[in-house]
Design a protein around this motif. Structure first.
Motif, mmCIF file in Angstrom:
data_model
loop_
_atom_site.group_PDB
_atom_site.id
_atom_site.type_symbol
_atom_site.label_atom_id
_atom_site.label_comp_id
_atom_site.label_asym_id
_atom_site.label_seq_id
_atom_site.Cartn_x
_atom_site.Cartn_y
_atom_site.Cartn_z
ATOM 1 N N GLU A 106 -13.565 98.880 -110.614
ATOM 2 C CA GLU A 106 -14.191 99.975 -109.856
ATOM 3 C C GLU A 106 -15.680 100.048 -110.133
ATOM 4 O OE1 GLU A 106 -13.728 104.835 -109.196
ATOM 5 O OE2 GLU A 106 -12.331 103.748 -110.489
ATOM 6 N N GLU A 107 -16.062 99.885 -111.400
ATOM 7 C CA GLU A 107 -17.474 99.968 -111.769
ATOM 8 C C GLU A 107 -18.260 98.796 -111.185
ATOM 9 O OE1 GLU A 107 -14.994 100.674 -113.710
ATOM 10 O OE2 GLU A 107 -15.408 102.744 -114.324
ATOM 11 N N HIS B 197 -18.889 99.431 -107.521
ATOM 12 C CA HIS B 197 -19.928 100.457 -107.366
ATOM 13 C C HIS B 197 -21.312 99.897 -107.677
ATOM 14 C CE1 HIS B 197 -16.927 104.045 -107.911
ATOM 15 N NE2 HIS B 197 -16.852 103.479 -106.733
ATOM 16 N N ASP B 198 -21.394 99.034 -108.689
ATOM 17 C CA ASP B 198 -22.685 98.437 -109.062
ATOM 18 C C ASP B 198 -23.194 97.509 -107.963
ATOM 19 O OD1 ASP B 198 -22.352 99.805 -111.428
ATOM 20 O OD2 ASP B 198 -21.748 98.046 -112.585
#
Length: 254
Positions: free
Chosen positions: A112-113, A116-117
């Motif tokens: 998920e991170e 998003h990045d």
């Protein structure tokens, strides 16, 4: 004797449960292998501030409307791809993202991170370069497909792609309930139907890590006339970029 057999069964079940627990706890250390440092100097580097991390971005600046965002593999030092990307895209600015926890970036990697990045990097690049090609390699293909469903990507290149990391992990650990244990699933099959950018799947003919049927399955997930596949014969998962046909294939998105 019966009590002893029951003891052995309970012991085996306990050992199996402990192994499942260890696999669950350690799973991200089995997925992500951050390089300690960048092996090649980039012409320019910048820092992308995101919630919970400061990310290093290696860049090859170029004037004009076009840019490339590169999302690397799970153990890749993305700066090693700079010369290849420079040759394939001489007129486009290059932005290579160092994932959380990888050389020069803080934080810890997770699906998920990372998605998003990648979105944050696209939003940073877009005001200056409105024509953005996204190239993902191996693990990065799972990030790139999701990025392409949420931003106006010009073209998408997926190098050594897979249909689902969850399915690959289930093959590697067939005696464990991996499908239930895995938190970072990278189910590209789920997102591919929503991709509208022209897409190239660049497959290694002798990929020893990702079975050919996984890439073949992924190709079928895209809407008609969106994706095509090119196979580089004789290339392995980690050696595909050594082929003289690699740069020519990337240039499809020039």
């Amino acid at each position: 004797m019966q009590k002893f057999l029951v003891f052995l069964v309970m012991l085996a079940l306990g050992a199996y449960a402990a192994a499942c627990l260890a696999l669950f706890v350690m799973q991200r250390s089995l997925i992500y292998y951050p390089p300690a440092s960048a092996a090649f100097p980039a012409p320019h580097t910048s820092t992308l501030e995101v919630p919970g991390a400061s990310l290093k971005v290696s860049e090859r600046p170029a004037k004009g409307h076009g840019a490339v965002i590169y999302l690397g593999g799970n153990a890749e030092d993305v700066t090693a791809s700079l010369p290849l990307l420079d040759a394939a895209y001489p007129d486009r600015a290059l932005y290579l993202l160092h994932y959380r926890g990888y050389a020069g970036s803080t934080g810890k990697p997770a699906e998920e991170e990372l998605v998003h990045d990648a979105l944050a990097l696209f939003d940073k690049v877009a005001p200056e370069h409105g024509d953005i090609v996204v190239v993902g390699r191996s693990l990065g293909t799972g990030v790139a497909v999701q990025l392409a469903t949420q931003r106006p990507v010009r073209r998408l290149v997926l190098v050594t792609p897979f249909d689902s990391l969850r399915d690959l992990a289930a093959r590697q650990f067939p005696y464990f309930p991996v499908r239930w244990l895995l938190r970072d699933r990278y189910d590209s099959w789920r997102h591919a139907p929503k991709v509208t950018a022209p897409t190239l799947l660049l497959v290694a003919g002798n990929d020893e890590l990702i079975p050919r049927d996984s890439a073949d399955q992924l190709l079928t997930r895209f809407s008609p006339n969106v994706a095509t596949m090119r196979v580089i014969d004789g290339a392995g998962h980690n050696t595909i970029s050594n082929s003289p046909d690699y740069i020519k294939a990337l240039a499809w998105a020039r």
